[in-house]
Scaffold this motif. Structure first.
Motif, PDB file in Angstrom:
ATOM      1  N   GLY A 105      11.360  10.272   4.000  1.00 42.93           N
ATOM      2  CA  GLY A 105       9.991  10.008   3.583  1.00 42.93           C
ATOM      3  C   GLY A 105       9.010  10.983   4.200  1.00 42.93           C
ATOM      4  N   VAL A 106       9.156  11.252   5.496  1.00 46.41           N
ATOM      5  CA  VAL A 106       8.270  12.204   6.172  1.00 46.41           C
ATOM      6  C   VAL A 106       8.371  13.573   5.509  1.00 46.41           C
ATOM      7  N   GLU A 107       9.596  14.035   5.297  1.00 40.64           N
ATOM      8  CA  GLU A 107       9.787  15.358   4.698  1.00 40.64           C
ATOM      9  C   GLU A 107       9.225  15.408   3.281  1.00 40.64           C
ATOM     10  N   ARG A 108       9.417  14.324   2.537  1.00 46.90           N
ATOM     11  CA  ARG A 108       8.914  14.270   1.168  1.00 46.90           C
ATOM     12  C   ARG A 108       7.390  14.345   1.142  1.00 46.90           C
ATOM     13  N   PHE A 109       6.737  13.606   2.025  1.00 49.95           N
ATOM     14  CA  PHE A 109       5.276  13.630   2.068  1.00 49.95           C
ATOM     15  C   PHE A 109       4.755  15.006   2.478  1.00 49.95           C
ATOM     16  N   LEU A 110       5.443  15.657   3.402  1.00 49.06           N
ATOM     17  CA  LEU A 110       5.040  16.998   3.817  1.00 49.06           C
ATOM     18  C   LEU A 110       5.124  17.983   2.652  1.00 49.06           C
ATOM     19  N   GLU A 111       6.156  17.837   1.838  1.00 50.94           N
ATOM     20  CA  GLU A 111       6.383  18.766   0.727  1.00 50.94           C
ATOM     21  C   GLU A 111       5.435  18.526  -0.442  1.00 50.94           C
ATOM     22  N   THR A 112       5.003  17.280  -0.630  1.00 51.80           N
ATOM     23  CA  THR A 112       4.244  16.925  -1.839  1.00 51.80           C
ATOM     24  C   THR A 112       2.784  16.586  -1.566  1.00 51.80           C
ATOM     25  N   ASN A 113       2.299  16.906  -0.370  1.00 56.22           N
ATOM     26  CA  ASN A 113       0.911  16.563  -0.022  1.00 56.22           C
ATOM     27  C   ASN A 113       0.643  15.064  -0.134  1.00 56.22           C
ATOM     28  N   PHE A 114       1.651  14.264   0.177  1.00 54.61           N
ATOM     29  CA  PHE A 114       1.521  12.799   0.187  1.00 54.61           C
ATOM     30  C   PHE A 114       1.229  12.229  -1.204  1.00 54.61           C
ATOM     31  N   SER A 115       1.644  12.937  -2.239  1.00 53.90           N
ATOM     32  CA  SER A 115       1.337  12.478  -3.597  1.00 53.90           C
ATOM     33  C   SER A 115       1.988  11.128  -3.911  1.00 53.90           C
ATOM     34  N   GLU A 116       3.067  10.782  -3.211  1.00 53.91           N
ATOM     35  CA  GLU A 116       3.760   9.523  -3.475  1.00 53.91           C
ATOM     36  C   GLU A 116       3.503   8.482  -2.381  1.00 53.91           C
ATOM     37  N   TYR A 117       2.472   8.709  -1.610  1.00 57.50           N
ATOM     38  CA  TYR A 117       2.195   7.837  -0.454  1.00 57.50           C
ATOM     39  C   TYR A 117       1.924   6.395  -0.872  1.00 57.50           C
ATOM     40  N   PHE A 118       1.291   6.216  -2.015  1.00 55.45           N
ATOM     41  CA  PHE A 118       0.951   4.864  -2.463  1.00 55.45           C
ATOM     42  C   PHE A 118       1.939   4.322  -3.499  1.00 55.45           C
ATOM     43  N   PHE A 119       3.069   5.007  -3.667  1.00 50.28           N
ATOM     44  CA  PHE A 119       4.090   4.516  -4.593  1.00 50.28           C
ATOM     45  C   PHE A 119       4.873   3.398  -3.901  1.00 50.28           C
ATOM     46  N   VAL A 120       4.611   2.171  -4.296  1.00 52.12           N
ATOM     47  CA  VAL A 120       5.346   1.037  -3.733  1.00 52.12           C
ATOM     48  C   VAL A 120       6.089   0.341  -4.864  1.00 52.12           C
ATOM     49  N   ALA A 121       7.363   0.058  -4.609  1.00 55.94           N
ATOM     50  CA  ALA A 121       8.208  -0.512  -5.653  1.00 55.94           C
ATOM     51  C   ALA A 121       8.246  -2.030  -5.614  1.00 55.94           C
ATOM     52  N   SER A 122       7.963  -2.614  -4.447  1.00 54.06           N
ATOM     53  CA  SER A 122       8.074  -4.067  -4.340  1.00 54.06           C
ATOM     54  C   SER A 122       7.179  -4.592  -3.232  1.00 54.06           C
ATOM     55  N   ARG A 123       6.984  -5.897  -3.264  1.00 49.80           N
ATOM     56  CA  ARG A 123       6.247  -6.578  -2.205  1.00 49.80           C
ATOM     57  C   ARG A 123       7.122  -7.681  -1.633  1.00 49.80           C
ATOM     58  N   LEU A 124       7.153  -7.746  -0.319  1.00 47.89           N
ATOM     59  CA  LEU A 124       7.942  -8.763   0.363  1.00 47.89           C
ATOM     60  C   LEU A 124       6.994  -9.724   1.060  1.00 47.89           C
ATOM     61  N   GLN A 125       7.083 -10.981   0.688  1.00 55.02           N
ATOM     62  CA  GLN A 125       6.221 -12.002   1.277  1.00 55.02           C
ATOM     63  C   GLN A 125       6.957 -12.663   2.440  1.00 55.02           C
ATOM     64  N   ILE A 126       6.384 -12.560   3.632  1.00 56.96           N
ATOM     65  CA  ILE A 126       6.953 -13.213   4.809  1.00 56.96           C
ATOM     66  C   ILE A 126       6.074 -14.420   5.104  1.00 56.96           C
ATOM     67  N   GLU A 127       6.470 -15.552   4.568  1.00 57.65           N
ATOM     68  CA  GLU A 127       5.622 -16.742   4.585  1.00 57.65           C
ATOM     69  C   GLU A 127       5.253 -17.231   5.982  1.00 57.65           C
ATOM     70  N   PRO A 128       6.214 -17.356   6.921  1.00 54.26           N
ATOM     71  CA  PRO A 128       5.839 -17.890   8.238  1.00 54.26           C
ATOM     72  C   PRO A 128       4.776 -17.054   8.947  1.00 54.26           C
ATOM     73  N   ALA A 129       4.753 -15.760   8.647  1.00 57.44           N
ATOM     74  CA  ALA A 129       3.795 -14.873   9.305  1.00 57.44           C
ATOM     75  C   ALA A 129       2.574 -14.587   8.440  1.00 57.44           C
ATOM     76  N   ALA A 130       2.512 -15.190   7.263  1.00 61.55           N
ATOM     77  CA  ALA A 130       1.412 -14.933   6.324  1.00 61.55           C
ATOM     78  C   ALA A 130       1.235 -13.433   6.122  1.00 61.55           C
ATOM     79  N   LEU A 131       2.357 -12.760   5.906  1.00 60.71           N
ATOM     80  CA  LEU A 131       2.364 -11.302   5.860  1.00 60.71           C
ATOM     81  C   LEU A 131       2.980 -10.818   4.556  1.00 60.71           C
ATOM     82  N   THR A 132       2.343  -9.825   3.954  1.00 59.45           N
ATOM     83  CA  THR A 132       2.884  -9.180   2.764  1.00 59.45           C
ATOM     84  C   THR A 132       3.204  -7.733   3.092  1.00 59.45           C
ATOM     85  N   VAL A 133       4.449  -7.344   2.889  1.00 64.93           N
ATOM     86  CA  VAL A 133       4.885  -5.978   3.155  1.00 64.93           C
ATOM     87  C   VAL A 133       5.026  -5.250   1.820  1.00 64.93           C
ATOM     88  N   HIS A 134       4.381  -4.106   1.702  1.00 68.87           N
ATOM     89  CA  HIS A 134       4.473  -3.283   0.496  1.00 68.87           C
ATOM     90  C   HIS A 134       5.497  -2.187   0.758  1.00 68.87           C
TER      91      HIS A 134
END
Length: 273
Positions: A105-134
């Motif tokens: 991921g680091v190498e990819r962002f360096l090569e592409t100027n972070f063009s895919e930085y906001f590309f998220v494929a899924s969201r994981l809901q961690i209910e006990p922690a009230a946390l959403t991971v993208h």
């Protein structure tokens, strides 16, 4: 005898502005990222930026480090940035600070100027922690809701700051020290690739005198602390081994403080030789 009666008053929840001030104080003075009811557990990344801002235990050569080195966290998770801040060296807020990322991921962002930085494929809901991971293919956001346009604008500024560092690298008077914790054994075998990607991005072609590109890789989960361990043919690439950080050290921002402090000492000493 008449019994004295004391009326106990229950503290009312602080107003929103007071609440924000309180959380900022806890982060800066006590190194703890708390959240208000309904907020993200562990706090938003801009709250994490304040961690240990008022901590008196800084790097013993802090002023010299800030004058001669630009410290940059490359992950693999927020423990590196947390330790940088504990040492007083985490002043620049950059895109790898509070995310989890693979070396790919680091190498990819360096090569592409972070063009895919906001590309998220899924969201994981961690209910006990009230946390959403993208989660994306090579990285994940644990402390920011990237579906929020305001949050994305904040992160874009961090990306722009990183790209500005790269664009202005030839004019810098400071050496750049990148720090990354090794996410898995396979990454260790490809450390040269990451160093090459950094040299390609932060280059000074044609200049006789230029800042150095330095990369310190920390391998935890080892029997003892060792380092610096020098690469056989790349003088800018060094390694440090250490034990697995305890939960207490991680919470207190000291997971990688020893290795980062040692890397700074190495960089400062070698620049004077």
């Amino acid at each position: 005898m008449r019994r004295l009666q004391t009326k106990l008053s229950v503290c009312e929840p602080p107003a929103k502005q007071q609440q924000a001030f309180f959380l900022q104080h806890i982060a800066a003075a006590h190194g703890r990222a708390l959240s208000a009811p309904g907020g993200r557990v562990g706090g938003e990344s801009d709250q994490l930026d304040l961690l240990h801002a008022c901590c008196p235990e800084k790097h013993p050569r802090l002023s010299e480090c800030l004058e001669r080195l630009q410290l940059v966290s490359l992950g693999s998770f927020c423990g590196v940035k947390f330790s940088l801040q504990r040492l007083g060296l985490g002043t620049a807020h950059l895109p790898f600070d509070w995310i989890r990322t693979t070396q790919d991921g680091v190498e990819r962002f360096l090569e592409t100027n972070f063009s895919e930085y906001f590309f998220v494929a899924s969201r994981l809901q961690i209910e006990p922690a009230a946390l959403t991971v993208h989660r994306g293919a090579h990285h994940s956001f644990w402390h920011d809701d990237v579906s929020d346009i305001t949050v994305r604008d904040k992160l874009r500024r961090r990306v722009a700051r990183f790209l500005d560092l790269a664009a202005n690298f030839p004019t810098q008077s400071r050496d750049f020290l990148f720090v990354r914790s090794c996410a898995c054994t396979s990454e260790l075998h490809r450390a040269e690739e990451l160093y090459s990607a950094l040299e390609e991005r932060f280059s000074c072609r044609g200049q006789t005198k230029s800042p150095r590109v330095l990369l310190a890789i920390i391998i935890d989960g080892q029997v003892q602390r060792q380092g610096p361990i020098y690469h056989a043919s790349l003088p800018g690439l060094i390694f440090f081994t250490q034990e697995q950080p305890s939960e207490e050290d991680a919470t207190d921002g000291q997971a990688y403080s020893w290795a980062i402090a040692a890397a700074c000492e190495t960089a400062l000493e070698e620049s004077t030789e």
